[in-house]
Design a protein around this motif. Structure first.
Motif, PDB file in Angstrom:
ATOM      1  N   THR A 152       0.840  -1.189   0.000  1.00 13.24           N
ATOM      2  CA  THR A 152       0.000   0.000   0.000  1.00 13.24           C
ATOM      3  C   THR A 152       0.881   1.247   0.000  1.00 13.24           C
ATOM      4  O   THR A 152       1.772   1.375   0.846  1.00 13.24           O
ATOM      5  CB  THR A 152      -0.904   0.026   1.242  1.00 13.24           C
ATOM      6  N   PRO A 153       0.684   2.152  -0.952  1.00 14.07           N
ATOM      7  CA  PRO A 153       1.519   3.350  -1.001  1.00 14.07           C
ATOM      8  C   PRO A 153       1.462   4.127   0.315  1.00 14.07           C
ATOM      9  O   PRO A 153       0.391   4.311   0.898  1.00 14.07           O
ATOM     10  CB  PRO A 153       0.901   4.163  -2.153  1.00 14.07           C
ATOM     11  N   ASP A 154       2.612   4.547   0.765  1.00 14.25           N
ATOM     12  CA  ASP A 154       2.714   5.301   2.009  1.00 14.25           C
ATOM     13  C   ASP A 154       2.589   6.786   1.694  1.00 14.25           C
ATOM     14  O   ASP A 154       3.496   7.391   1.127  1.00 14.25           O
ATOM     15  CB  ASP A 154       4.059   5.007   2.674  1.00 14.25           C
ATOM     16  N   THR A 155       1.443   7.367   2.038  1.00 14.23           N
ATOM     17  CA  THR A 155       1.214   8.784   1.748  1.00 14.23           C
ATOM     18  C   THR A 155       1.489   9.670   2.959  1.00 14.23           C
ATOM     19  O   THR A 155       1.144  10.852   2.953  1.00 14.23           O
ATOM     20  CB  THR A 155      -0.236   9.008   1.274  1.00 14.23           C
ATOM     21  N   SER A 156       2.106   9.105   3.984  1.00 14.65           N
ATOM     22  CA  SER A 156       2.447   9.913   5.157  1.00 14.65           C
ATOM     23  C   SER A 156       3.646  10.807   4.838  1.00 14.65           C
ATOM     24  O   SER A 156       4.432  10.507   3.935  1.00 14.65           O
ATOM     25  CB  SER A 156       2.781   9.014   6.347  1.00 14.65           C
ATOM     26  N   PRO A 157       3.799  11.908   5.563  1.00 11.45           N
ATOM     27  CA  PRO A 157       4.961  12.772   5.321  1.00 11.45           C
ATOM     28  C   PRO A 157       6.263  12.028   5.611  1.00 11.45           C
ATOM     29  O   PRO A 157       6.394  11.401   6.660  1.00 11.45           O
ATOM     30  CB  PRO A 157       4.756  13.925   6.316  1.00 11.45           C
ATOM     31  N   PRO A 158       7.226  12.070   4.703  1.00 10.85           N
ATOM     32  CA  PRO A 158       8.505  11.394   4.954  1.00 10.85           C
ATOM     33  C   PRO A 158       9.249  12.040   6.122  1.00 10.85           C
ATOM     34  O   PRO A 158       9.145  13.251   6.339  1.00 10.85           O
ATOM     35  CB  PRO A 158       9.275  11.596   3.644  1.00 10.85           C
ATOM     36  N   PRO A 159      10.003  11.241   6.865  1.00 15.26           N
ATOM     37  CA  PRO A 159      10.833  11.816   7.939  1.00 15.26           C
ATOM     38  C   PRO A 159      11.880  12.767   7.365  1.00 15.26           C
ATOM     39  O   PRO A 159      12.223  12.700   6.180  1.00 15.26           O
ATOM     40  CB  PRO A 159      11.492  10.585   8.572  1.00 15.26           C
ATOM     41  N   ALA A 160      12.384  13.624   8.215  1.00 16.46           N
ATOM     42  CA  ALA A 160      13.417  14.566   7.789  1.00 16.46           C
ATOM     43  C   ALA A 160      14.703  13.824   7.436  1.00 16.46           C
ATOM     44  O   ALA A 160      15.092  12.885   8.138  1.00 16.46           O
ATOM     45  CB  ALA A 160      13.689  15.579   8.893  1.00 16.46           C
ATOM     46  N   PRO A 161      15.369  14.211   6.352  1.00 17.20           N
ATOM     47  CA  PRO A 161      16.677  13.622   6.041  1.00 17.20           C
ATOM     48  C   PRO A 161      17.662  13.873   7.189  1.00 17.20           C
ATOM     49  O   PRO A 161      17.585  14.890   7.878  1.00 17.20           O
ATOM     50  CB  PRO A 161      17.109  14.357   4.769  1.00 17.20           C
ATOM     51  N   GLN A 162      18.585  12.952   7.354  1.00 19.64           N
ATOM     52  CA  GLN A 162      19.553  13.035   8.444  1.00 19.64           C
ATOM     53  C   GLN A 162      20.962  13.292   7.900  1.00 19.64           C
ATOM     54  O   GLN A 162      21.239  13.113   6.718  1.00 19.64           O
ATOM     55  CB  GLN A 162      19.545  11.729   9.249  1.00 19.64           C
ATOM     56  N   ASN A 163      21.833  13.698   8.819  1.00 23.91           N
ATOM     57  CA  ASN A 163      23.273  13.826   8.533  1.00 23.91           C
ATOM     58  C   ASN A 163      23.562  14.753   7.352  1.00 23.91           C
ATOM     59  O   ASN A 163      24.371  14.430   6.472  1.00 23.91           O
ATOM     60  CB  ASN A 163      23.895  12.450   8.270  1.00 23.91           C
ATOM     61  N   LEU A 164      22.911  15.907   7.321  1.00 20.27           N
ATOM     62  CA  LEU A 164      23.175  16.878   6.259  1.00 20.27           C
ATOM     63  C   LEU A 164      24.545  17.522   6.484  1.00 20.27           C
ATOM     64  O   LEU A 164      24.800  18.105   7.538  1.00 20.27           O
ATOM     65  CB  LEU A 164      22.090  17.955   6.245  1.00 20.27           C
ATOM     66  N   VAL A 165      25.407  17.388   5.497  1.00 17.72           N
ATOM     67  CA  VAL A 165      26.744  17.988   5.572  1.00 17.72           C
ATOM     68  C   VAL A 165      27.000  18.763   4.283  1.00 17.72           C
ATOM     69  O   VAL A 165      26.518  18.393   3.206  1.00 17.72           O
ATOM     70  CB  VAL A 165      27.845  16.928   5.786  1.00 17.72           C
ATOM     71  N   LEU A 166      27.772  19.832   4.396  1.00 16.66           N
ATOM     72  CA  LEU A 166      28.093  20.685   3.259  1.00 16.66           C
ATOM     73  C   LEU A 166      29.602  20.735   3.071  1.00 16.66           C
ATOM     74  O   LEU A 166      30.361  20.696   4.037  1.00 16.66           O
ATOM     75  CB  LEU A 166      27.569  22.111   3.491  1.00 16.66           C
ATOM     76  N   ARG A 167      30.015  20.834   1.814  1.00 13.66           N
ATOM     77  CA  ARG A 167      31.434  21.042   1.518  1.00 13.66           C
ATOM     78  C   ARG A 167      31.556  21.924   0.288  1.00 13.66           C
ATOM     79  O   ARG A 167      30.611  22.075  -0.496  1.00 13.66           O
ATOM     80  CB  ARG A 167      32.154  19.709   1.284  1.00 13.66           C
ATOM     81  N   GLN A 168      32.725  22.498   0.115  1.00 15.89           N
ATOM     82  CA  GLN A 168      32.973  23.326  -1.053  1.00 15.89           C
ATOM     83  C   GLN A 168      33.014  22.461  -2.309  1.00 15.89           C
ATOM     84  O   GLN A 168      33.524  21.340  -2.291  1.00 15.89           O
ATOM     85  CB  GLN A 168      34.310  24.064  -0.909  1.00 15.89           C
ATOM     86  N   ASP A 169      32.467  22.991  -3.393  1.00 19.24           N
ATOM     87  CA  ASP A 169      32.593  22.329  -4.689  1.00 19.24           C
ATOM     88  C   ASP A 169      33.910  22.769  -5.323  1.00 19.24           C
ATOM     89  O   ASP A 169      34.597  23.663  -4.821  1.00 19.24           O
ATOM     90  CB  ASP A 169      31.404  22.703  -5.577  1.00 19.24           C
ATOM     91  N   ASP A 170      34.257  22.146  -6.433  1.00 24.34           N
ATOM     92  CA  ASP A 170      35.493  22.518  -7.119  1.00 24.34           C
ATOM     93  C   ASP A 170      35.409  23.912  -7.736  1.00 24.34           C
ATOM     94  O   ASP A 170      36.430  24.574  -7.920  1.00 24.34           O
ATOM     95  CB  ASP A 170      35.815  21.498  -8.220  1.00 24.34           C
ATOM     96  N   LEU A 171      34.184  24.353  -8.069  1.00 27.77           N
ATOM     97  CA  LEU A 171      34.001  25.659  -8.687  1.00 27.77           C
ATOM     98  C   LEU A 171      33.711  26.713  -7.630  1.00 27.77           C
ATOM     99  O   LEU A 171      32.963  26.467  -6.678  1.00 27.77           O
ATOM    100  CB  LEU A 171      32.852  25.616  -9.697  1.00 27.77           C
ATOM    101  N   SER A 172      34.279  27.892  -7.798  1.00 28.10           N
ATOM    102  CA  SER A 172      34.028  28.992  -6.873  1.00 28.10           C
ATOM    103  C   SER A 172      32.548  29.354  -6.886  1.00 28.10           C
ATOM    104  O   SER A 172      31.902  29.371  -7.938  1.00 28.10           O
ATOM    105  CB  SER A 172      34.860  30.213  -7.275  1.00 28.10           C
ATOM    106  N   GLY A 173      32.005  29.635  -5.708  1.00 28.88           N
ATOM    107  CA  GLY A 173      30.597  29.996  -5.609  1.00 28.88           C
ATOM    108  C   GLY A 173      29.657  28.815  -5.597  1.00 28.88           C
ATOM    109  O   GLY A 173      28.442  28.991  -5.695  1.00 28.88           O
TER     110      GLY A 173
END
Length: 209
Positions: free
Chosen positions: A111-132
């Protein structure tokens, strides 16, 4: 068996446009898998751009602008419906092929789950190779999910400062267009079925170089 979700009626305008753009980009990138879409990708891009422009005009509150957006949205949803049905015909239940289309999906084996998905975990950010630019990675609760990313360059406690950045498949997003030296906050949420959006992740912060 995995099917592409083709009902976008519950999406807000701000949610629908990025979702459509993601589908366009994924189907274009995987044209060899989807060689004969019933709506040409150039036409689909025009419909998406038209709806996006109409959404901006709708903010005026003028009756003509509201009607204009409703018409543009209807045209875009019709195209999404046609493309989604085409993807399901091509995929024949193959989750890998459906994922290549950029469409949100569901498993017909349960049965399709139409409940709101839980929040994503372990969000981390890093610089990309391109400036900005920067790279955001997180762990969504649902595999093969489509996730919305928003950024804030002012005050993360001010809800109006959060701006839609795009829709991305899986747990990785490359974000660009920042002025070097800008401090950016990023948050992510998962798109559920029938337009149900999940909870936002905790925001992560980075100074873009």
């Amino acid at each position: 068996m995995t099917k592409a979700s083709i009902d976008f009626s519950a999406y807000t305008g701000a949610e629908l446009i990025p979702a459509a753009q993601n589908i366009h980009d994924k189907m274009t990138a995987n044209a060899a898998t989807f060689p004969g879409p019933p709506v040409a990708m150039a036409t689909f891009q025009t419909l998406t751009d038209t709806a996006d422009a109409a959404l901006s005009k709708k903010a005026s509150g003028a009756t003509a602008d509201v009607i204009g957006f409703n018409v543009a949205r209807n045209d875009l949803e019709d195209a999404l419906n046609e493309l989604g049905n085409y993807v399901n015909i091509v995929a024949k239940g193959d989750a890998t092929i459906v994922d290549k289309s950029g469409f949100p999906s569901y498993d017909t084996a349960r049965t399709p789950d139409t409940s709101p998905p839980p929040a994503p975990q372990n969000l981390v950010l890093r610089q990309d190779d391109l400036s900005g630019s920067l790279v955001a990675r997180c762990r969504p609760d649902r595999p093969r999910s489509v996730n919305e990313v928003q950024t804030n360059t002012t005050d993360p406690n001010n809800e109006s400062g959060w701006k839609p950045t795009g829709m991305f498949s899986g747990g990785k997003a490359v974000l660009s267009g920042f002025t070097p030296g800008t401090t950016a906050w990023v948050r992510v949420r998962t798109c559920g079925l029938k337009g149900v959006m999940g909870a936002w992740s905790d925001p992560a912060k980075i100074m873009v170089v």
